[in-house]
Write a protein that holds these residues in place. Sequence first.
Motif, mmCIF file in Angstrom:
data_model
loop_
_atom_site.group_PDB
_atom_site.id
_atom_site.type_symbol
_atom_site.label_atom_id
_atom_site.label_comp_id
_atom_site.label_asym_id
_atom_site.label_seq_id
_atom_site.Cartn_x
_atom_site.Cartn_y
_atom_site.Cartn_z
ATOM 1 N N HIS A 122 -29.704 45.171 11.342
ATOM 2 C CA HIS A 122 -29.180 45.928 10.199
ATOM 3 C C HIS A 122 -28.502 45.050 9.145
ATOM 4 O O HIS A 122 -28.593 45.329 7.953
ATOM 5 C CB HIS A 122 -28.157 46.968 10.681
ATOM 6 C CG HIS A 122 -28.522 48.357 10.312
ATOM 7 N ND1 HIS A 122 -28.743 49.324 11.257
ATOM 8 C CD2 HIS A 122 -28.720 48.950 9.126
ATOM 9 C CE1 HIS A 122 -29.057 50.452 10.658
ATOM 10 N NE2 HIS A 122 -29.045 50.258 9.377
ATOM 11 N N LEU A 123 -27.800 44.045 9.581
ATOM 12 C CA LEU A 123 -27.034 43.243 8.627
ATOM 13 C C LEU A 123 -27.791 42.035 8.088
ATOM 14 O O LEU A 123 -27.244 41.292 7.273
ATOM 15 C CB LEU A 123 -25.705 42.803 9.254
ATOM 16 C CG LEU A 123 -24.706 43.933 9.495
ATOM 17 C CD1 LEU A 123 -23.461 43.410 10.198
ATOM 18 C CD2 LEU A 123 -24.326 44.631 8.197
ATOM 19 N N ASN A 124 -29.048 41.837 8.507
ATOM 20 C CA ASN A 124 -29.831 40.743 7.937
ATOM 21 C C ASN A 124 -29.986 40.979 6.439
ATOM 22 O O ASN A 124 -30.511 42.010 6.018
ATOM 23 C CB ASN A 124 -31.212 40.643 8.589
ATOM 24 C CG ASN A 124 -31.152 40.004 9.955
ATOM 25 O OD1 ASN A 124 -30.185 39.310 10.280
ATOM 26 N ND2 ASN A 124 -32.169 40.233 10.756
ATOM 27 N N GLY A 125 -29.513 40.051 5.645
ATOM 28 C CA GLY A 125 -29.596 40.168 4.190
ATOM 29 C C GLY A 125 -28.535 41.063 3.572
ATOM 30 O O GLY A 125 -28.536 41.283 2.367
ATOM 31 N N ALA A 126 -27.630 41.578 4.380
ATOM 32 C CA ALA A 126 -26.598 42.493 3.872
ATOM 33 C C ALA A 126 -25.571 41.749 3.030
ATOM 34 O O ALA A 126 -25.291 40.578 3.237
ATOM 35 C CB ALA A 126 -25.890 43.192 5.031
ATOM 36 N N ILE A 127 -25.024 42.490 2.084
ATOM 37 C CA ILE A 127 -23.899 42.006 1.284
ATOM 38 C C ILE A 127 -22.694 42.837 1.684
ATOM 39 O O ILE A 127 -22.657 44.045 1.465
ATOM 40 C CB ILE A 127 -24.182 42.136 -0.225
ATOM 41 C CG1 ILE A 127 -25.382 41.265 -0.615
ATOM 42 C CG2 ILE A 127 -22.934 41.759 -1.033
ATOM 43 C CD1 ILE A 127 -25.833 41.431 -2.047
ATOM 44 N N LEU A 128 -21.728 42.184 2.309
ATOM 45 C CA LEU A 128 -20.483 42.849 2.705
ATOM 46 C C LEU A 128 -19.469 42.628 1.600
ATOM 47 O O LEU A 128 -19.186 41.486 1.232
ATOM 48 C CB LEU A 128 -19.957 42.272 4.022
ATOM 49 C CG LEU A 128 -20.873 42.398 5.226
ATOM 50 C CD1 LEU A 128 -20.214 41.778 6.458
ATOM 51 C CD2 LEU A 128 -21.236 43.848 5.486
ATOM 52 N N LEU A 129 -18.928 43.702 1.093
ATOM 53 C CA LEU A 129 -17.923 43.619 0.040
ATOM 54 C C LEU A 129 -16.544 43.706 0.668
ATOM 55 O O LEU A 129 -16.222 44.690 1.341
ATOM 56 C CB LEU A 129 -18.107 44.758 -0.965
ATOM 57 C CG LEU A 129 -17.044 44.831 -2.057
ATOM 58 C CD1 LEU A 129 -17.131 43.621 -2.977
ATOM 59 C CD2 LEU A 129 -17.174 46.102 -2.847
ATOM 60 N N ILE A 130 -15.763 42.666 0.458
ATOM 61 C CA ILE A 130 -14.383 42.641 0.926
ATOM 62 C C ILE A 130 -13.533 42.211 -0.255
ATOM 63 O O ILE A 130 -13.749 41.155 -0.842
ATOM 64 C CB ILE A 130 -14.214 41.685 2.131
ATOM 65 C CG1 ILE A 130 -15.089 42.167 3.300
ATOM 66 C CG2 ILE A 130 -12.744 41.584 2.533
ATOM 67 C CD1 ILE A 130 -15.147 41.228 4.478
ATOM 68 N N HIS A 131 -12.565 43.045 -0.618
ATOM 69 C CA HIS A 131 -11.716 42.769 -1.778
ATOM 70 C C HIS A 131 -10.576 41.828 -1.403
ATOM 71 O O HIS A 131 -9.729 42.203 -0.608
ATOM 72 C CB HIS A 131 -11.113 44.074 -2.315
ATOM 73 C CG HIS A 131 -12.119 45.022 -2.868
ATOM 74 N ND1 HIS A 131 -12.717 46.006 -2.101
ATOM 75 C CD2 HIS A 131 -12.638 45.146 -4.113
ATOM 76 C CE1 HIS A 131 -13.553 46.697 -2.853
ATOM 77 N NE2 HIS A 131 -13.529 46.197 -4.075
ATOM 78 N N PRO A 132 -10.522 40.635 -1.996
ATOM 79 C CA PRO A 132 -9.387 39.742 -1.719
ATOM 80 C C PRO A 132 -8.123 40.188 -2.455
ATOM 81 O O PRO A 132 -7.028 39.795 -2.093
ATOM 82 C CB PRO A 132 -9.869 38.379 -2.216
ATOM 83 C CG PRO A 132 -10.877 38.695 -3.260
ATOM 84 C CD PRO A 132 -11.519 39.996 -2.858
ATOM 85 N N GLY A 133 -8.290 41.018 -3.455
ATOM 86 C CA GLY A 133 -7.148 41.546 -4.200
ATOM 87 C C GLY A 133 -7.121 43.052 -4.057
ATOM 88 O O GLY A 133 -8.039 43.732 -4.495
ATOM 89 N N THR A 134 -6.118 43.575 -3.385
ATOM 90 C CA THR A 134 -5.998 45.025 -3.232
ATOM 91 C C THR A 134 -4.602 45.449 -3.665
ATOM 92 O O THR A 134 -3.703 44.627 -3.815
ATOM 93 C CB THR A 134 -6.239 45.461 -1.767
ATOM 94 O OG1 THR A 134 -5.305 44.791 -0.922
ATOM 95 C CG2 THR A 134 -7.648 45.138 -1.321
ATOM 96 N N GLU A 135 -4.452 46.728 -3.843
ATOM 97 C CA GLU A 135 -3.170 47.286 -4.269
ATOM 98 C C GLU A 135 -2.048 46.918 -3.291
ATOM 99 O O GLU A 135 -2.267 46.922 -2.081
ATOM 100 C CB GLU A 135 -3.263 48.808 -4.347
ATOM 101 C CG GLU A 135 -4.171 49.324 -5.429
ATOM 102 C CD GLU A 135 -3.615 49.092 -6.810
ATOM 103 O OE1 GLU A 135 -2.383 49.144 -6.997
ATOM 104 O OE2 GLU A 135 -4.424 48.843 -7.721
ATOM 105 N N PRO A 136 -0.862 46.637 -3.801
ATOM 106 C CA PRO A 136 0.273 46.371 -2.907
ATOM 107 C C PRO A 136 0.558 47.537 -1.956
ATOM 108 O O PRO A 136 1.067 47.322 -0.857
ATOM 109 C CB PRO A 136 1.446 46.159 -3.871
ATOM 110 C CG PRO A 136 0.810 45.735 -5.153
ATOM 111 C CD PRO A 136 -0.519 46.446 -5.207
ATOM 112 N N ALA A 137 0.182 48.754 -2.358
ATOM 113 C CA ALA A 137 0.405 49.925 -1.509
ATOM 114 C C ALA A 137 -0.443 49.878 -0.228
ATOM 115 O O ALA A 137 -0.129 50.562 0.737
ATOM 116 C CB ALA A 137 0.108 51.209 -2.276
ATOM 117 N N ARG A 138 -1.482 49.064 -0.244
ATOM 118 C CA ARG A 138 -2.282 48.895 0.975
ATOM 119 C C ARG A 138 -1.707 47.711 1.742
ATOM 120 O O ARG A 138 -1.988 46.569 1.452
ATOM 121 C CB ARG A 138 -3.749 48.658 0.670
ATOM 122 C CG ARG A 138 -4.549 48.579 1.960
ATOM 123 C CD ARG A 138 -6.021 48.303 1.770
ATOM 124 N NE ARG A 138 -6.652 48.247 3.075
ATOM 125 C CZ ARG A 138 -7.314 49.243 3.645
ATOM 126 N NH1 ARG A 138 -7.451 50.387 3.014
ATOM 127 N NH2 ARG A 138 -7.833 49.105 4.833
#
Length: 185
Positions: free
Chosen positions: A142-158
């Motif tokens: 399933h993850l072959n060629g996948a683009i995983l989006l992970i935000h390095p900048g998130t709201e301080p509330a998180r």
Amino acid sequence: GSFFLTGNFLRNRDHKKIIKKMIKEGHYVGAHSDKHLLYCDWTNRDSTLVSFEQFRKDVENNFAELKKFGITKEDASIFLPAYEWYNHEIVQWSSELGLELINFTPGTGTNADYTTPKMKDYKTSAEIWRKLKIFEEYDSKHLNGAILLIHPGTEPARKDKFYNLLDVIIEYLYSNGYRFLSLKD
């Protein structure tokens, strides 16, 4: 890895060291809108909220900030639109500007790492991680060629930052035979 940065992020002096490190380590660094504009309506996706000129100026201003770090449009022609939300017109305009528009792989759930506890659709990092593992376990390719989006900048509330699990995620995926590539590879 591949990092898509807004002009606002690039202008922030607090981020200069990490941006230079990304570039020095050979990661792909590309555009993600200058001011993180919403290009089309959330409920009526066919309704474009900006003119071509506004879009062009936003992208060009983003590249003006990238150029300060030595990155040109020729170096970074892959474009991730703000909010990862776009329509056919934005795809066409991106192409007219010499950019290839991409997006994250749907279903992985990692894109929910921007949510905060007060949001209706808030997902904890544990929930996001569990969803990613289920997605991968459903079909081992399933993850072959996948683009995983992970935000390095998130709201301080998180307070529960998903990127803090990155070492665990990478180790898990490596142990399952995956490799990590930059978009320029």
